[in-house]
Scaffold this active site. Structure first.
Site, PDB file in Angstrom:
ATOM      1  N   ASN A  37      39.781  11.471   5.317  1.00 44.61           N
ATOM      2  CA  ASN A  37      39.422  10.054   5.414  1.00 44.61           C
ATOM      3  C   ASN A  37      38.284   9.808   6.414  1.00 44.61           C
ATOM      4  OD1 ASN A  37      39.623   7.348   4.874  1.00 44.61           O
ATOM      5  ND2 ASN A  37      41.646   7.066   5.805  1.00 44.61           N
ATOM      6  N   HIS A 122      55.497   0.960   3.945  1.00 43.14           N
ATOM      7  CA  HIS A 122      54.913   0.353   5.141  1.00 43.14           C
ATOM      8  C   HIS A 122      55.069  -1.159   5.134  1.00 43.14           C
ATOM      9  CE1 HIS A 122      51.686   3.618   6.145  1.00 43.14           C
ATOM     10  NE2 HIS A 122      52.844   4.151   5.857  1.00 43.14           N
ATOM     11  N   ARG A 147      58.904   1.546   7.259  1.00 44.54           N
ATOM     12  CA  ARG A 147      58.165   1.593   8.519  1.00 44.54           C
ATOM     13  C   ARG A 147      57.823   0.175   8.947  1.00 44.54           C
ATOM     14  NH1 ARG A 147      52.123   4.065   9.768  1.00 44.54           N
ATOM     15  NH2 ARG A 147      51.497   1.963   9.178  1.00 44.54           N
ATOM     16  N   TYR A 159      46.102  -1.365  14.547  1.00 48.91           N
ATOM     17  CA  TYR A 159      46.496  -0.417  13.507  1.00 48.91           C
ATOM     18  C   TYR A 159      47.794  -0.854  12.818  1.00 48.91           C
ATOM     19  CZ  TYR A 159      48.677   3.380  11.150  1.00 48.91           C
ATOM     20  OH  TYR A 159      49.307   4.099  10.176  1.00 48.91           O
ATOM     21  N   ASP A 220      55.154   3.795  13.915  1.00 47.68           N
ATOM     22  CA  ASP A 220      54.027   4.683  14.229  1.00 47.68           C
ATOM     23  C   ASP A 220      53.286   4.134  15.445  1.00 47.68           C
ATOM     24  OD1 ASP A 220      51.869   6.396  14.217  1.00 47.68           O
ATOM     25  OD2 ASP A 220      51.437   6.178  12.074  1.00 47.68           O
ATOM     26  N   HIS A 222      50.816   5.736  16.746  1.00 48.79           N
ATOM     27  CA  HIS A 222      49.440   6.113  16.398  1.00 48.79           C
ATOM     28  C   HIS A 222      48.626   6.620  17.596  1.00 48.79           C
ATOM     29  CE1 HIS A 222      46.031   5.881  13.461  1.00 48.79           C
ATOM     30  NE2 HIS A 222      47.041   6.100  12.648  1.00 48.79           N
ATOM     31  N   GLU A 246      56.744   7.786  15.585  1.00 50.83           N
ATOM     32  CA  GLU A 246      55.686   8.711  15.161  1.00 50.83           C
ATOM     33  C   GLU A 246      54.507   8.695  16.124  1.00 50.83           C
ATOM     34  OE1 GLU A 246      54.422   7.785  11.212  1.00 50.83           O
ATOM     35  OE2 GLU A 246      52.537   8.874  11.423  1.00 50.83           O
ATOM     36  N   GLU A 272      50.281  14.427  11.809  1.00 46.93           N
ATOM     37  CA  GLU A 272      49.411  14.124  10.660  1.00 46.93           C
ATOM     38  C   GLU A 272      47.970  14.580  10.899  1.00 46.93           C
ATOM     39  OE1 GLU A 272      50.087   9.848  10.530  1.00 46.93           O
ATOM     40  OE2 GLU A 272      48.061   9.486  11.219  1.00 46.93           O
ATOM     41  N   ARG A 293      54.794  16.092  10.533  1.00 46.10           N
ATOM     42  CA  ARG A 293      54.104  15.051   9.761  1.00 46.10           C
ATOM     43  C   ARG A 293      52.972  15.576   8.874  1.00 46.10           C
ATOM     44  NH1 ARG A 293      54.542  10.911   7.695  1.00 46.10           N
ATOM     45  NH2 ARG A 293      52.963   9.550   8.558  1.00 46.10           N
ATOM     46  N   HIS A 322      52.920  13.397   5.602  1.00 42.19           N
ATOM     47  CA  HIS A 322      52.003  12.262   5.613  1.00 42.19           C
ATOM     48  C   HIS A 322      51.680  11.871   4.164  1.00 42.19           C
ATOM     49  CE1 HIS A 322      47.921  10.726   7.380  1.00 42.19           C
ATOM     50  NE2 HIS A 322      48.857   9.815   7.511  1.00 42.19           N
ATOM     51  N   ASP A 326      45.120   7.661   1.656  1.00 41.12           N
ATOM     52  CA  ASP A 326      44.012   8.627   1.677  1.00 41.12           C
ATOM     53  C   ASP A 326      44.439  10.028   1.250  1.00 41.12           C
ATOM     54  OD1 ASP A 326      44.829   7.675   4.578  1.00 41.12           O
ATOM     55  OD2 ASP A 326      44.282   9.778   4.851  1.00 41.12           O
ATOM     56  N   GLU A 349      56.500   9.886   3.228  1.00 34.68           N
ATOM     57  CA  GLU A 349      55.782   8.608   3.318  1.00 34.68           C
ATOM     58  C   GLU A 349      55.191   8.279   1.948  1.00 34.68           C
ATOM     59  OE1 GLU A 349      52.377   8.748   5.904  1.00 34.68           O
ATOM     60  OE2 GLU A 349      52.384   6.580   6.220  1.00 34.68           O
ATOM     61  N   TRP A 412      42.826   5.484  18.719  1.00 32.67           N
ATOM     62  CA  TRP A 412      43.159   4.530  17.666  1.00 32.67           C
ATOM     63  C   TRP A 412      44.369   5.017  16.892  1.00 32.67           C
ATOM     64  CZ3 TRP A 412      43.174   5.015  12.227  1.00 32.67           C
ATOM     65  CH2 TRP A 412      43.424   3.797  11.545  1.00 32.67           C
TER      66      TRP A 412
HETATM   67  O1  EZ4 Z   1      46.061   6.314  10.089  1.00 33.75           O
HETATM   68  O2  EZ4 Z   1      46.047   8.023   6.971  1.00 33.75           O
HETATM   69  O3  EZ4 Z   1      51.249   7.353   9.273  1.00 33.75           O
HETATM   70  N1  EZ4 Z   1      50.213   7.075   8.759  1.00 33.75           N
HETATM   71  C1  EZ4 Z   1      49.039   6.950   9.373  1.00 33.75           C
HETATM   72  C2  EZ4 Z   1      47.841   6.653   8.519  1.00 33.75           C
HETATM   73  C3  EZ4 Z   1      46.553   7.183   9.107  1.00 33.75           C
HETATM   74  C4  EZ4 Z   1      45.519   7.318   8.041  1.00 33.75           C
HETATM   75  C5  EZ4 Z   1      44.287   8.039   8.566  1.00 33.75           C
HETATM   76  O4  EZ4 Z   1      43.496   8.429   7.505  1.00 33.75           O
HETATM   77  O5  EZ4 Z   1      48.993   7.064  10.579  1.00 33.75           O
HETATM   78  O6  EZ4 Z   1      47.757   5.285   8.267  1.00 33.75           O
HETATM   79 CO    CO Z   2      50.791   8.035  11.284  1.00 33.15          CO
END
Ligand code: EZ4
Ligand code: CO
Length: 412
Positions: A37, A122, A147, A159, A220, A222, A246, A272, A293, A322, A326, A349, A412
């Site tokens: 991605n 999600h 999630r 995010y 998540d 992130h 996560e 991931e 992941r 994951h 993407d 997921e 991020w």
């Molecule tokens: O940010 O797949 O758990 N899922 C994630 C995703 C990632 C994207 C990055 O390409 O964290 O949403």
């Molecule tokens: Co994630």
């Protein structure tokens, strides 16, 4: 079974996808997902310029040997671009082998260990009413694990929140988020860890009191927290019995997870953005996580991810592959076959793809009772419609990035 042709197909129906298609001299085809991605074209070049010429004339049956050859002969090891390219070759070869055997791939991997794969969707919302609405929509779509991502008061855009709210899919309307945005520059989002740590437990308290104690809930973080912040979050979420927390830290420093583990029994999922077993070596051996992941697409394919998951199984660590949008339908199919076959499957997921994507990729997976199944077609069960794919040329798109209030770039 000699590899006769290797095509790298780039298409952007709802988002960018990179697919490798191998054709053997006896006319069998195999597909592999190579989508990275926001960095798609680097994998295209790696494949077209450096891998495809090495594949022509090779025995398509020699999957392990091809994996070792691509990994070791490059000299430069690991990394997301290399491992996505190797993954695409690996999965395409498994697809061909299973088609040659006349079996769905999971049969070749040892057969089904379960009837279907528990999948989570999600749900998200800027505020509680929006979030509850999203949870209800996911329950209606049949999800049995969800999630939870929530806006944080004072932060405009973070995010995991569905900013465009809905996307059309074959099944109707998808109510979740797509982080990569088309355009020449990445979008800027904002972040405030203290505000997040204060707010998130109140969100989980509200969700538990609205939807009850049974529904498996995930979250998540992130990669945005330090180890001590992650420990604090894990502890403050304990009353809400998460299925997992996560990416509480980036975990590039694997031993950072020791500190988190010392302070919380909230289960942890990581990986991931990892791409080899070496990224996991310490956190698996020291049992610092509960779920792996990694996606097939980003971890060198079925051959390598299976080795990671077999290693994890020795420590009662399970898969949590994951599965964002993407990961192409080809990458998802690979995940479903592997997840059905292994013993230590945990959860998958599942974000639905857009309707145009489902037209480019003809798929045979099923979704019922909250469970995914890869279907019974020989191979992966996915075919690529090149005419459809050709309608959607590559469009530049980037994942967003974060800045703190003082302008500092943040994870991020
Ligand atoms: O940010 O797949 O758990 N899922 C994630 C995703 C990632 C994207 C990055 O390409 O964290 O949403
Ligand atoms: Co994630």
């Amino acid at each position: 079974m000699i590899i006769d042709r290797a095509e790298v197909i780039v298409t952007s129906p709802d988002r960018n996808f990179v697919t490798l298609r191998l054709t053997t001299d006896d006319g069998l085809t195999g597909l592999g997902d190579a989508t990275l991605n926001g960095r798609e074209l680097s994998v295209v070049s790696y494949l077209r310029d450096h891998v495809v010429p090495l594949l022509i004339g090779r025995d398509a049956g020699r999957i392990e040997d091809t994996w070792q050859f691509l990994y070791r002969s490059a000299y430069w090891r690991r990394g997301p671009v290399t491992m996505a390219a190797i993954a695409a070759v690996d999965v395409a070869l498994w697809d061909i082998k299973a088609k040659a055997a006349g079996m769905p791939l999971y049969q070749l991997l040892g057969g089904a260990s379960r009837t279907g794969l528990l999948a989570y969707g999600h749900a998200s919302g800027q505020d509680l009413p929006e979030l509850f609405d999203s949870v209800r929509k996911h329950l209606e779509l049949g999800f049995r694990a969800i999630r939870i991502q929530s806006g944080v008061p004072g932060l405009k855009s973070i995010y995991g929140i569905a900013s465009n709210a809905t996307v059309e899919t074959m099944a109707g309307v998808r109510y979740d988020h797509e982080p990569a945005q088309r355009g020449a520059r990445p979008a800027e989002e904002d972040w405030d860890t203290r505000a997040y740590l204060r707010h998130l437990p109140t969100v989980f308290e509200a969700v538990r009191s609205e939807f009850g104690p049974e529904l498996p809930l995930l979250h998540d973080a992130h990669h945005r927290l330090t180890p001590i912040q992650a420990a604090k979050l894990g502890r403050s979420l304990e009353p809400y019995d998460l299925f997992w927390l996560e990416d509480c830290t980036p975990a590039e420093n694997q031993e950072a997870l020791r500190l988190v583990r010392r302070h919380t029994v909230t289960p942890l999922a990581i990986g991931e953005v990892f791409n080899t077993v070496w990224d996991y070596q310490q956190i698996i051996r020291e049992q610092l996580i509960d779920y792996v992941r990694s996606a097939v697409t980003h971890t060198g394919g079925i051959t390598h991810l299976r080795k990671i998951l077999d290693f994890a199984a020795q420590y009662q660590i399970k898969s949590g592959m994951h599965g964002p949008t993407d990961i192409s339908p080809v990458g998802m199919a690979a995940a479903l076959h592997l997840g059905l076959a292994i013993h230590n499957f945990g959860i998958q997921e599942y974000m639905q793809h857009g309707a145009r994507t489902d037209q480019v990729f003809q798929q045979s997976f099923t979704w019922s009772g909250g469970l995914l199944h890869p279907g019974e077609q020989p191979g992966l069960g996915v075919e690529l419609d090149t005419d459809e794919a050709g309608k959607y040329p590559y469009e530049q798109a980037y994942l967003p990035f974060n800045r703190l209030a003082d302008g500092t770039v943040h994870d991020w």
